[in-house]
Design a protein around this motif. Structure first.
Motif, short mmCIF file in Angstrom:
data_model
loop_
_atom_site.label_atom_id
_atom_site.label_comp_id
_atom_site.label_asym_id
_atom_site.label_seq_id
_atom_site.Cartn_x
_atom_site.Cartn_y
_atom_site.Cartn_z
N ASN A 106 0.82 -1.27 -0.04
CA ASN A 106 0.01 -0.05 0.03
C ASN A 106 0.83 1.10 0.11
O ASN A 106 0.52 2.37 -0.59
CB ASN A 106 -0.85 -0.13 1.11
N ASN A 107 1.75 1.10 0.85
CA ASN A 107 2.81 2.53 0.79
C ASN A 107 3.29 2.65 -0.60
O ASN A 107 3.66 3.81 -1.01
CB ASN A 107 3.95 2.29 1.90
N ALA A 108 3.73 1.56 -1.26
CA ALA A 108 4.45 1.70 -2.58
C ALA A 108 3.45 2.22 -3.61
O ALA A 108 3.75 3.20 -4.51
CB ALA A 108 5.10 0.55 -2.94
N ARG A 109 2.16 1.69 -3.40
CA ARG A 109 1.14 2.39 -4.28
C ARG A 109 0.63 3.89 -4.27
O ARG A 109 0.62 4.48 -4.93
CB ARG A 109 -0.32 1.50 -4.13
N LYS A 110 0.64 4.34 -2.76
CA LYS A 110 0.42 5.48 -2.38
C LYS A 110 1.43 6.54 -2.59
O LYS A 110 1.26 7.88 -2.96
CB LYS A 110 -0.16 5.74 -1.15
N HIS A 111 2.68 6.15 -2.43
CA HIS A 111 3.93 7.24 -2.36
C HIS A 111 4.89 7.11 -3.10
O HIS A 111 5.79 8.00 -3.06
CB HIS A 111 4.54 7.28 -0.70
N SER A 112 5.39 6.01 -3.60
CA SER A 112 6.52 5.70 -4.17
C SER A 112 6.63 6.57 -5.64
O SER A 112 7.64 6.99 -6.12
CB SER A 112 6.59 4.14 -4.89
N GLY A 113 5.50 6.55 -6.22
CA GLY A 113 5.50 7.32 -7.62
C GLY A 113 6.05 6.41 -8.76
O GLY A 113 6.45 7.11 -9.70
N GLY A 114 6.25 5.12 -8.47
CA GLY A 114 7.13 4.28 -9.20
C GLY A 114 6.18 3.70 -10.34
O GLY A 114 5.00 3.85 -10.32
N SER A 115 6.76 2.98 -11.14
CA SER A 115 6.38 2.23 -12.26
C SER A 115 5.90 0.66 -12.14
O SER A 115 5.23 -0.13 -12.58
CB SER A 115 6.82 2.54 -13.71
N ASN A 116 6.95 0.24 -11.31
CA ASN A 116 7.08 -1.23 -11.16
C ASN A 116 7.09 -1.79 -9.52
O ASN A 116 7.57 -0.67 -8.57
CB ASN A 116 8.19 -1.81 -11.69
N LEU A 117 6.42 -2.72 -9.18
CA LEU A 117 6.33 -3.44 -7.81
C LEU A 117 6.60 -4.71 -7.88
O LEU A 117 6.12 -5.55 -8.37
CB LEU A 117 5.25 -3.00 -7.09
N TRP A 118 7.90 -4.93 -7.23
CA TRP A 118 8.44 -6.47 -7.21
C TRP A 118 7.97 -7.16 -5.66
O TRP A 118 8.43 -6.39 -4.79
CB TRP A 118 9.94 -6.47 -7.49
N VAL A 119 7.34 -8.15 -5.69
CA VAL A 119 7.27 -8.64 -4.49
C VAL A 119 7.45 -10.15 -4.63
O VAL A 119 7.27 -11.13 -5.39
CB VAL A 119 5.54 -8.53 -4.22
N SER A 120 8.25 -10.50 -3.58
CA SER A 120 8.77 -12.11 -3.24
C SER A 120 8.44 -12.55 -2.05
O SER A 120 8.34 -11.59 -1.08
CB SER A 120 10.21 -12.22 -3.79
N CYS A 121 7.85 -13.88 -1.87
CA CYS A 121 7.50 -14.40 -0.65
C CYS A 121 8.13 -15.77 -0.75
O CYS A 121 7.86 -16.60 -1.54
CB CYS A 121 6.18 -14.42 -0.41
N THR A 122 8.99 -16.13 0.35
CA THR A 122 9.48 -17.55 0.61
C THR A 122 9.17 -17.85 1.62
O THR A 122 9.23 -17.38 2.89
CB THR A 122 11.08 -17.41 0.65
N VAL A 123 8.36 -19.25 1.96
CA VAL A 123 7.99 -19.82 3.17
C VAL A 123 8.49 -21.18 3.20
O VAL A 123 8.02 -22.01 2.37
CB VAL A 123 6.54 -19.77 3.14
N ARG A 124 9.58 -21.52 4.14
CA ARG A 124 9.96 -22.71 4.27
C ARG A 124 10.12 -22.86 5.90
O ARG A 124 11.19 -22.83 6.48
CB ARG A 124 11.36 -22.93 3.80
N PRO A 125 9.04 -23.05 6.55
CA PRO A 125 9.04 -23.07 8.14
C PRO A 125 10.28 -23.94 8.68
O PRO A 125 10.50 -24.95 8.18
CB PRO A 125 7.69 -23.75 8.35
N PRO A 126 10.87 -23.21 9.67
CA PRO A 126 10.32 -21.99 10.22
C PRO A 126 10.76 -20.73 9.68
O PRO A 126 10.67 -19.81 10.28
CB PRO A 126 11.04 -22.23 11.71
N TYR A 127 11.37 -20.84 8.46
CA TYR A 127 12.09 -19.69 7.78
C TYR A 127 11.08 -18.98 7.04
O TYR A 127 9.95 -19.80 6.19
CB TYR A 127 13.22 -19.97 7.07
N ALA A 128 10.92 -17.65 6.74
CA ALA A 128 9.94 -17.15 5.81
C ALA A 128 10.51 -15.71 5.61
O ALA A 128 11.20 -15.04 6.67
CB ALA A 128 8.51 -17.13 6.38
#
Length: 472
Positions: free
Chosen positions: A390-412
């Motif tokens: 949400n912060n990137a959408r409201k305030h970044s003024g950028g063109s791209n958003l990269w989101v990565s999510c790694t879940v290998r319990p107990p690591y995330a």
């Protein structure tokens, strides 16, 4: 009389006669028999109470009145042909038993009304009493109400009885499956992959089970299993040592059970409050602001100068932006981890939503295994990711958003990167970053926020829980 009652009862059982109609028929029959067989019929009159009781139970006050009218009407019609003009002495027994039956019926109706009025608030009274007890007790619980901390104590206790290489504590999830609550420090979660059936068997058993070098110890509070302590051992364990360990875990089992119940109540209450707030925003403020937009449209149509029209158009754009933000807030409040949905799926769904309501091109990378984190941990990580996007959408003024999510319990690990203007000086009334840090600290995660390095601009946020397998 007995035969009539039997016939009517059988008819009621097979669904041919309702209880209300049964009471009317029986009441009329008793009254008729009592009158037609006078004076011997006086012994039948006490049975007038039973139909009144049934009628009051089946249909409340209307049922009671219908039975009373039926009994009085049949008694009056049957009296004249047989006994002639009634006298007070002749009708006294009938009147007394009709009055007694009416009194019994009224008592039943009043009791039902009282019980109904209490049932509406009874659950709330019980809830208040239980919450007050919990509030009074929570401050006196030496072990606290943190399930993860208690799971660590369970694993530490195991070291006193057997030699343990790695350990994990499994508990039930809200959807009924078993999931790891906590792994021991420096453990490799892969060692416990494929043990679901073994853990389920341990859960149903009241004694420790052994499979090669893996042991499962049910954590029980008397007759109830609240978890399974799974141990990866260097060699097969002695069954007697595991029995002694299970006995020693009794006190911690009670603490874990209380902590899990408290965690469940807290999660349910949080979800209910978020949904309530979403409804209030949608039905209240959002509708009011949308109505304000229509008023601005009307003013724009009636504007007399170009300057007025330009200002009103600018105002309309701002109102539209506020309405969009309110709708996004409603979505954020309602967007929760659903049963069967992993953290990666939740992050991906929210990222797609961000892309659909902004000019950002969203790129998502997921690396999620079958093993799940605890629901509370997943929920906190999802909220951090939502706030970052949400912060990137409201305030970044950028063109791209990269989101990565790694879940290998107990690591995330979750990473959110944009190519906007980078970090800006924070306002004194801005609490987003502080709240994200509090959420991260509450689950033992680390939050890092910084400008991107090198020739690229933008902001990089990373929240990391635990360590990847194979690292120290």
């Amino acid at each position: 009389m007995i035969a009539l009652a039997a016939v009517l009862s059988v008819a009621t059982l097979i669904g041919r006669v309702s209880e209300d109609l049964l009471a009317i028929l029986e009441g009329g029959a008793v009254a008729g028999i009592g009158v037609l067989t006078q004076p011997a019929g006086t012994t039948v009159l006490p049975y007038l109470v039973v139909p009144m009781l049934v009628g009051a139970t089946a249909a409340r006050m209307p049922g009671l009145v219908r039975v009373l009218v039926a009994e009085a009407l049949v008694a009056a019609v049957a009296w004249w042909p047989v006994n002639g003009r009634p006298t007070l002495s002749q009708t006294r027994p009938l009147l007394l038993w009709l009055g007694a039956a009416l009194l019994v019926g009224l008592v039943v109706v009043l009791l039902q009304r009282r019980l109904e009025s209490r049932s509406d608030t009874g659950s709330y009274r019980d809830a208040i009493a239980l919450i007050e007890q919990l509030d009074a007790l929570s401050g006196r619980l030496s072990g606290g109400l943190d399930p993860v901390a208690l799971a660590e104590e369970l694993m530490a206790e195991a070291d006193l009885f057997v030699t343990v290489q790695q350990a994990a504590v499994f508990t039930r999830t809200p959807v009924g499956t078993v999931a790891p609550l906590r792994y021991s420090t420096f453990s490799a979660p892969q060692a416990f992959v494929g043990l679901d059936d073994f853990v389920e068997n341990c859960w149903r058993s009241d004694r420790p089970l052994i499979r090669e070098n893996v042991a499962g110890v049910p954590v029980r509070t008397g007759t109830r299993t609240v978890g399974v302590l799974t141990l990866d051992l260097p060699r097969p364990a002695d069954h007697r040592s595991l029995l002694r360990l299970q006995e020693a875990l009794g006190g911690l089992a009670l603490q874990l059970h209380a902590a899990l119940l408290f965690d469940s109540v807290r999660a349910h209450a949080t979800s209910e409050e978020r949904n309530r707030l979403a409804r209030e925003v949608h039905d209240g403020v959002a509708q009011d602001v949308a109505s304000l937009g229509y008023m601005v449209d009307g003013l724009s149509a009636a504007a007399t100068t170009d300057d007025q029209r330009e200002q009103l158009v600018a105002l309309r754009r701002e109102v539209t932006r506020v309405v969009a933000e309110l709708r996004a807030s409603v979505y954020d409040l309602r967007n929760e981890m659903r049963a069967g949905q992993g953290l990666g799926q939740g992050v991906s769904a929210f990222a797609r939503q961000i892309g659909s309501r902004s000019d950002l091109t969203v790129h998502v990378r997921l690396d999620e295994g079958a093993t799940r984190l605890r629901p509370h941990v997943e929920a906190e990580l999802l909220r951090i990711a939502q706030e970052a996007m949400n912060n990137a959408r409201k305030h970044s003024g950028g063109s791209n958003l990269w989101v990565s999510c790694t879940v290998r319990p107990p690591y995330a690990e979750i990473e959110v990167i944009d190519d906007g203007v980078g970090l800006q000086p924070g306002r004194h009334d801005s609490h987003g970053l502080r709240i994200m840090r509090e959420r991260a600290e509450g689950i033992g995660a680390r939050l890092e926020v910084a400008n991107r390095t090198g020739d690229t601009s933008g902001t990089q946020l990373r929240v990391r829980l635990g360590r990847p397998a194979g690292t120290t």
